[in-house]
Scaffold this active site. Structure first.
Site, PDB file in Angstrom:
ATOM      1  N   GLN A  61       0.815  -1.215   0.000  1.00 36.76           N
ATOM      2  CA  GLN A  61       0.000   0.000   0.000  1.00 36.76           C
ATOM      3  C   GLN A  61       0.850   1.267   0.000  1.00 36.76           C
ATOM      4  OE1 GLN A  61      -3.220  -0.440  -0.432  1.00 36.76           O
ATOM      5  NE2 GLN A  61      -2.818  -2.643  -0.341  1.00 36.76           N
ATOM      6  N   GLY A 118       9.856  -0.123   0.805  1.00 38.29           N
ATOM      7  CA  GLY A 118       8.825   0.893   0.990  1.00 38.29           C
ATOM      8  C   GLY A 118       9.460   2.198   1.425  1.00 38.29           C
ATOM      9  N   ASP A 120       9.808   5.404   4.660  1.00 34.69           N
ATOM     10  CA  ASP A 120      10.319   5.500   6.023  1.00 34.69           C
ATOM     11  C   ASP A 120       9.399   4.818   7.027  1.00 34.69           C
ATOM     12  OD1 ASP A 120      12.699   6.981   5.440  1.00 34.69           O
ATOM     13  OD2 ASP A 120      11.469   8.769   5.156  1.00 34.69           O
ATOM     14  N   GLY A 121       8.104   4.784   6.747  1.00 35.58           N
ATOM     15  CA  GLY A 121       7.174   4.121   7.655  1.00 35.58           C
ATOM     16  C   GLY A 121       7.413   2.628   7.727  1.00 35.58           C
ATOM     17  N   GLY A 156       8.922   4.119  -1.152  1.00 34.17           N
ATOM     18  CA  GLY A 156       7.722   4.703  -0.562  1.00 34.17           C
ATOM     19  C   GLY A 156       7.584   6.179  -0.843  1.00 34.17           C
ATOM     20  N   ASP A 342      10.219   8.930  13.075  1.00 36.45           N
ATOM     21  CA  ASP A 342      10.255   8.415  11.705  1.00 36.45           C
ATOM     22  C   ASP A 342       8.914   8.572  11.004  1.00 36.45           C
ATOM     23  OD1 ASP A 342      12.810   7.719  12.434  1.00 36.45           O
ATOM     24  OD2 ASP A 342      12.421   5.568  12.571  1.00 36.45           O
ATOM     25  N   GLY A 343       8.205   9.657  11.336  1.00 31.99           N
ATOM     26  CA  GLY A 343       6.925   9.930  10.701  1.00 31.99           C
ATOM     27  C   GLY A 343       5.742   9.213  11.301  1.00 31.99           C
TER      28      GLY A 343
END
Length: 364
Positions: A61, A118, A120-121, A156, A342-343
């Protein structure tokens, strides 16, 4: 979902490595024990068959579905480049925190590396999967010489962590790094709330306005990097600078008036390329703390270019210091000052941030 494949040369990659990653060693068929320190000591482990066991954790996603499409295109390259040297497992995440569980299971099963595919998440979740109840996750056989490395294929919305290493958003280059198999030891940050709710970060953690902006930005990821601009604009609405109490390395408490944002960097970039903690080095055993005080909306407009190129430390009301730990509390006790790492939104103050030197080995 699990697909196992065996996955030789594609595109040569000779990019210069950051100086803090120069102490490296190539993965071979021998086994090495790690020798401590946060300065980039390297070592290697492979499976008993002589092939490296790699687990790719993919967030389908990510980037509004673009990660899944790019990953599908990349798979033939993986098989071509890595076929002689590794076994590859592909694991797709199904929702929030799933990458954490996948990573823990892979490490316990003896994977040589877990690679986040992906933004950083996804990387953030994979890093948290390296730990369990305040301790590193271990190989279940108890083999002391076995250690799982962290890898990254940046596909990502945001790839801020990769910027510190000078890595491009080029999956071909990422595959080549994995093929070379060089490991370097880096630090990890850990956040806790009164000794509980431990959470790990590898890039940047932050407090107040920037954390609030990140919280809102996460709702607009379908717009790509524009989400950070939208998040910042929304965060400014109703924002008030706050007085905070700060304690560094267990010393005396200090009062910091009118704090706009406080950022704790293990690496340098956040928010889609903003070089917020320019002196951070993810292998020196320290975190860099940058505090912005008494900033108004027009200060950000006028000084935005400095925040992006990392020259803002010379600006009035901006301070920087190197720490091993920092505790942050709000004085008014409103319970409304955002914290993120990290967000990822973690809640609200108070929090303690500290460094774990040389906690993870990264494929570099």
């Amino acid at each position: 979902m699990l697909r196992s494949t065996c996955c030789t040369p594609l595109c040569p990659f000779t990019a210069k490595q950051p100086s803090f990653l120069r102490k490296q060693q190539r993965i071979t068929s021998d086994r090495f024990t790690f020798r401590g320190g946060g300065g980039g000591d390297a070592a290697a482990v492979v499976s008993s068959s002589g092939l490296r066991d790699l687990v790719f954790v993919v967030n389908p996603q990510g980037a509004n579905g673009r990660t899944a499409k790019e990953w599908k295109k990349l798979l033939p390259h993986l098989r071509s480049r890595l076929g002689k040297d590794c076994n590859v497992s592909e694991l797709l995440t199904s929702g929030p925190s799933h990458a954490i569980d996948i990573t823990r299971e892979a490490i316990r099963d003896g994977a040589d590396a877990v690679i986040a595919v992906g933004g950083d998440g996804t990387l953030h979740e994979v890093v948290n999967g390296f730990f369990w109840e305040g301790k590193p996750v271990g190989y279940l056989s108890g083999e002391a010489s076995r250690s799982t490395a962290l890898g990254l294929i940046p596909l990502g919305t945001g790839s801020d962590f990769a910027r510190t290493f000078g890595w491009n958003n080029d999956p071909c280059e990422a595959v080549e790094r994995i093929a070379r198999g060089m490991r370097s030891r880096i630090d990890v940050g850990v956040i806790d709330k009164e000794g509980k709710d431990l959470h790990y970060f590898i890039n940047v953690a932050d407090v107040h306005l920037s954390a609030k902006a990140g919280f809102y930005a996460s709702k607009y990821k379908k717009f790509g990097n524009l989400c950070y601009v939208i998040g910042a604009l929304q965060a400014f609405m109703g924002h008030h600078n706050q007085d905070m109490r700060i304690r560094v390395n267990g010393g005396e408490w200090e009062i910091y008036p009118q704090v706009t944002a406080l950022c704790v960097g293990n690496a340098k970039y956040f928010g889609g390329g903003m070089k917020i903690t320019p002196n951070a080095i993810p292998g020196n055993g320290n975190l860099e703390v940058v505090v912005l005080q008494n900033f108004k909306w027009y200060d950000f407009v006028l000084k935005l270019h400095k925040l992006y190129n990392g020259t803002h430390l010379s600006v009035n009301n901006v301070t920087s210091r190197s720490v091993q730990s920092i505790e942050v509390e709000e004085i008014t006790d409103s319970g409304s000052i955002y914290v993120q790492s990290d967000g990822e939104h973690l809640g609200f103050l108070p929090r303690k941030f500290q460094v774990l030197p040389g906690a993870i080995d990264i494929i570099s």
